[in-house]
Design a protein around this motif. Structure first.
Motif, PDB file in Angstrom:
ATOM      1  N   SER A 114       0.941  -1.092   0.037  1.00  0.00           N
ATOM      2  CA  SER A 114       0.150   0.077   0.029  1.00  0.00           C
ATOM      3  C   SER A 114       0.889   1.310  -0.049  1.00  0.00           C
ATOM      4  CB  SER A 114      -0.936  -0.026   1.159  1.00  0.00           C
ATOM      5  OG  SER A 114      -2.036   0.931   1.218  1.00  0.00           O
ATOM      6  N   MET A 115       0.332   2.461  -0.382  1.00  0.00           N
ATOM      7  CA  MET A 115       1.090   3.653  -0.314  1.00  0.00           C
ATOM      8  C   MET A 115      -0.097   4.750   0.145  1.00  0.00           C
ATOM      9  SD  MET A 115       1.771   5.025  -4.233  1.00  0.00           S
ATOM     10  CE  MET A 115       0.367   5.453  -5.102  1.00  0.00           C
ATOM     11  N   PHE A 116       0.469   5.773   0.871  1.00  0.00           N
ATOM     12  CA  PHE A 116      -0.382   6.898   0.973  1.00  0.00           C
ATOM     13  C   PHE A 116       0.171   8.229   0.502  1.00  0.00           C
ATOM     14  CE2 PHE A 116       2.396   7.076   4.449  1.00  0.00           C
ATOM     15  CZ  PHE A 116       2.347   8.418   4.890  1.00  0.00           C
ATOM     16  N   SER A 117      -0.728   9.358   0.824  1.00  0.00           N
ATOM     17  CA  SER A 117      -0.194  10.783   0.276  1.00  0.00           C
ATOM     18  C   SER A 117      -0.876  11.797   1.117  1.00  0.00           C
ATOM     19  CB  SER A 117      -0.235  11.089  -1.148  1.00  0.00           C
ATOM     20  OG  SER A 117       0.458  10.388  -2.030  1.00  0.00           O
ATOM     21  N   PHE A 118      -0.132  12.470   1.910  1.00  0.00           N
ATOM     22  CA  PHE A 118      -0.728  13.212   2.754  1.00  0.00           C
ATOM     23  C   PHE A 118      -0.399  14.758   1.931  1.00  0.00           C
ATOM     24  CE2 PHE A 118      -0.786  10.758   6.835  1.00  0.00           C
ATOM     25  CZ  PHE A 118      -1.966  10.244   6.355  1.00  0.00           C
ATOM     26  N   GLU A 119       0.225  14.805   0.906  1.00  0.00           N
ATOM     27  CA  GLU A 119       0.463  15.888  -0.128  1.00  0.00           C
ATOM     28  C   GLU A 119       0.628  15.320  -1.200  1.00  0.00           C
ATOM     29  OE1 GLU A 119       3.911  18.413   0.699  1.00  0.00           O
ATOM     30  OE2 GLU A 119       3.363  18.798   2.612  1.00  0.00           O
ATOM     31  N   SER A 120      -0.037  16.251  -2.329  1.00  0.00           N
ATOM     32  CA  SER A 120      -0.020  15.766  -3.672  1.00  0.00           C
ATOM     33  C   SER A 120       0.901  15.055  -4.060  1.00  0.00           C
ATOM     34  CB  SER A 120      -0.391  16.889  -4.684  1.00  0.00           C
ATOM     35  OG  SER A 120      -0.690  16.283  -5.897  1.00  0.00           O
ATOM     36  N   ASP A 121       0.902  13.881  -4.773  1.00  0.00           N
ATOM     37  CA  ASP A 121       2.007  13.039  -5.328  1.00  0.00           C
ATOM     38  C   ASP A 121       2.863  12.501  -4.529  1.00  0.00           C
ATOM     39  OD1 ASP A 121       0.843  13.104  -7.816  1.00  0.00           O
ATOM     40  OD2 ASP A 121       1.776  15.179  -8.228  1.00  0.00           O
ATOM     41  N   ALA A 122       2.780  12.517  -3.391  1.00  0.00           N
ATOM     42  CA  ALA A 122       4.023  12.071  -2.345  1.00  0.00           C
ATOM     43  C   ALA A 122       4.168  10.555  -2.255  1.00  0.00           C
ATOM     44  CB  ALA A 122       3.661  12.799  -0.944  1.00  0.00           C
ATOM     45  N   GLY A 123       3.020   9.932  -2.144  1.00  0.00           N
ATOM     46  CA  GLY A 123       3.154   8.636  -2.254  1.00  0.00           C
ATOM     47  C   GLY A 123       3.854   8.095  -3.584  1.00  0.00           C
ATOM     48  N   LYS A 124       3.444   8.624  -4.850  1.00  0.00           N
ATOM     49  CA  LYS A 124       4.084   8.285  -6.016  1.00  0.00           C
ATOM     50  C   LYS A 124       5.455   8.676  -5.887  1.00  0.00           C
ATOM     51  CE  LYS A 124      -0.170   8.847  -8.801  1.00  0.00           C
ATOM     52  NZ  LYS A 124      -0.841   9.737  -9.674  1.00  0.00           N
ATOM     53  N   ILE A 125       5.998   9.780  -5.323  1.00  0.00           N
ATOM     54  CA  ILE A 125       7.397  10.079  -5.280  1.00  0.00           C
ATOM     55  C   ILE A 125       8.142   8.831  -4.415  1.00  0.00           C
ATOM     56  CG2 ILE A 125       9.207  11.721  -4.331  1.00  0.00           C
ATOM     57  CD1 ILE A 125       6.908  14.022  -4.891  1.00  0.00           C
ATOM     58  N   GLY A 126       7.404   8.332  -3.230  1.00  0.00           N
ATOM     59  CA  GLY A 126       8.079   7.520  -2.792  1.00  0.00           C
ATOM     60  C   GLY A 126       8.294   6.132  -3.650  1.00  0.00           C
ATOM     61  N   LEU A 127       7.147   5.979  -4.281  1.00  0.00           N
ATOM     62  CA  LEU A 127       7.194   4.735  -5.277  1.00  0.00           C
ATOM     63  C   LEU A 127       8.385   4.856  -6.306  1.00  0.00           C
ATOM     64  CD1 LEU A 127       5.592   2.124  -5.589  1.00  0.00           C
ATOM     65  CD2 LEU A 127       3.958   3.096  -7.170  1.00  0.00           C
ATOM     66  N   TYR A 128       8.373   6.080  -6.711  1.00  0.00           N
ATOM     67  CA  TYR A 128       9.553   6.197  -7.625  1.00  0.00           C
ATOM     68  C   TYR A 128      10.872   5.720  -7.176  1.00  0.00           C
ATOM     69  CZ  TYR A 128      12.813   8.819 -10.521  1.00  0.00           C
ATOM     70  OH  TYR A 128      13.974   9.199 -11.191  1.00  0.00           O
ATOM     71  N   HIS A 129      11.039   6.346  -5.862  1.00  0.00           N
ATOM     72  CA  HIS A 129      12.548   5.910  -5.284  1.00  0.00           C
ATOM     73  C   HIS A 129      12.417   4.517  -4.890  1.00  0.00           C
ATOM     74  CE1 HIS A 129      14.324   9.944  -4.956  1.00  0.00           C
ATOM     75  NE2 HIS A 129      13.056  10.139  -4.885  1.00  0.00           N
ATOM     76  N   LEU A 130      11.364   3.836  -4.651  1.00  0.00           N
ATOM     77  CA  LEU A 130      11.341   2.403  -4.308  1.00  0.00           C
ATOM     78  C   LEU A 130      11.716   1.707  -5.649  1.00  0.00           C
ATOM     79  CD1 LEU A 130      10.926  -0.229  -2.714  1.00  0.00           C
ATOM     80  CD2 LEU A 130       8.501   0.000  -3.323  1.00  0.00           C
ATOM     81  N   PHE A 131      11.110   1.985  -6.804  1.00  0.00           N
ATOM     82  CA  PHE A 131      11.316   1.251  -8.082  1.00  0.00           C
ATOM     83  C   PHE A 131      12.934   1.426  -8.447  1.00  0.00           C
ATOM     84  CE2 PHE A 131       6.742   1.874  -9.691  1.00  0.00           C
ATOM     85  CZ  PHE A 131       6.323   0.457  -9.308  1.00  0.00           C
ATOM     86  N   ASP A 132      13.180   2.640  -8.266  1.00  0.00           N
ATOM     87  CA  ASP A 132      14.768   3.064  -8.469  1.00  0.00           C
ATOM     88  C   ASP A 132      15.662   1.974  -7.555  1.00  0.00           C
ATOM     89  OD1 ASP A 132      16.943   4.498  -9.863  1.00  0.00           O
ATOM     90  OD2 ASP A 132      17.376   5.249  -7.525  1.00  0.00           O
ATOM     91  N   LYS A 133      15.349   1.849  -6.264  1.00  0.00           N
ATOM     92  CA  LYS A 133      16.246   0.857  -5.389  1.00  0.00           C
ATOM     93  C   LYS A 133      16.098  -0.443  -6.003  1.00  0.00           C
ATOM     94  CE  LYS A 133      18.038   3.657  -2.238  1.00  0.00           C
ATOM     95  NZ  LYS A 133      19.413   3.798  -2.227  1.00  0.00           N
ATOM     96  N   LEU A 134      14.652  -0.757  -6.268  1.00  0.00           N
ATOM     97  CA  LEU A 134      14.624  -2.321  -6.824  1.00  0.00           C
ATOM     98  C   LEU A 134      15.477  -2.464  -8.017  1.00  0.00           C
ATOM     99  CD1 LEU A 134      10.725  -2.782  -6.037  1.00  0.00           C
ATOM    100  CD2 LEU A 134      12.805  -3.787  -4.826  1.00  0.00           C
ATOM    101  N   LYS A 135      15.346  -1.662  -8.907  1.00  0.00           N
ATOM    102  CA  LYS A 135      16.247  -1.834 -10.116  1.00  0.00           C
ATOM    103  C   LYS A 135      17.581  -1.958  -9.968  1.00  0.00           C
ATOM    104  CE  LYS A 135      13.921   1.602 -12.345  1.00  0.00           C
ATOM    105  NZ  LYS A 135      13.542   2.573 -13.303  1.00  0.00           N
ATOM    106  N   GLN A 136      18.058  -1.125  -9.028  1.00  0.00           N
ATOM    107  CA  GLN A 136      19.587  -1.286  -8.651  1.00  0.00           C
ATOM    108  C   GLN A 136      19.896  -2.650  -8.137  1.00  0.00           C
ATOM    109  OE1 GLN A 136      21.229   1.979  -6.322  1.00  0.00           O
ATOM    110  NE2 GLN A 136      19.667   3.352  -6.721  1.00  0.00           N
TER     111      GLN A 136
END
Length: 221
Positions: free
Chosen positions: A150-172
């Motif tokens: 799951s993910m959450f956002s209390f500011e616009s797009d904050a959860g997606k920004i977290g997901l972006y960095h998660l995907f980046d780490k997983l690819k690494q």
């Protein structure tokens, strides 16, 4: 419980035709790990219901689509990104609902927090300039397999920004399978798609590999 006990508790997803594969049990680490290694996840607490969906929604880590707005916010560095700093708080953020009931109840938080303590569950935190947690993502990692919960956002797009960095780490780290369980509007926009259950289980078996916990790379980007 023993491996044999879990085999008797859960229906075999490869031969069982229904999505629901078991009812009951608990959120013990051994049960959760057995479940994830066999394509099964819990979706309620009282009672605990265990599912293996057909079809199954996944991400191809090389074909994730973030909007220009999200990518611009990532480049602006207006948020501090951390990993595993506030796992239970991320789960609590994901459990927040204004209207609908949440499936992330206290039993889930307790069980997955223990998974996290032992190195199997991970969180990404997104903090604003006032060091307030405004977004996050959590999930379970085994071998080269990640189950996004799951993910959450209390500011616009904050959860997606977290997901972006998660995907980046997983690819690494060379991950080969990201499970998002079921399509919704957000995951569909990001590029998730469905595959048949048996195809998913084949990919899962390959991705599990040696089944070790994930050691997150220390560099960002």
């Amino acid at each position: 419980m023993t491996q044999r006990s879990f085999e008797q508790f859960f229906k075999n997803p490869r031969t069982w035709k229904e999505d629901l594969v078991a009812v009951g049990g608990d959120f013990s680490v051994d049960r959760l790990l057995y479940a994830y290694k066999h394509g099964i996840f819990p979706w309620s607490e009282d009672p605990v219901r265990w599912y293996c969906l057909d079809p199954r929604a996944i991400f191809d880590l090389k074909r994730v689509h973030f909007s220009k707005t999200v990518l611009r916010k990532v480049k602006q560095n207006k948020f501090r990104i951390s990993f595993n700093e506030a796992f239970p708080i991320v789960m609590q953020g994901c459990s927040y609902r204004e209207k609908d009931n949440t499936w992330i109840t206290p039993g889930f938080i307790q069980g997955y927090a223990e998974l996290h303590r032992l190195g199997w569950a991970h969180s990404v935190e997104v903090w604003n300039l006032e060091n307030v947690l405004v977004g996050g993502v959590y999930g379970v990692a085994i071998g080269k397999f990640f189950a996004g919960e799951s993910m959450f956002s209390f500011e616009s797009d904050a959860g997606k920004i977290g997901l972006y960095h998660l995907f980046d780490k997983l690819k690494q780290s060379g991950f080969t399978l990201f499970d998002t369980q079921q399509l919704n509007h957000v995951t569909w926009q990001l590029g998730a798609y469905e595959i048949p259950k048996l195809s998913y289980l084949d990919r899962l078996e390959r991705a599990l590999g040696d089944g070790r916990p994930w050691v997150i790379p220390t560099s960002l980007g």
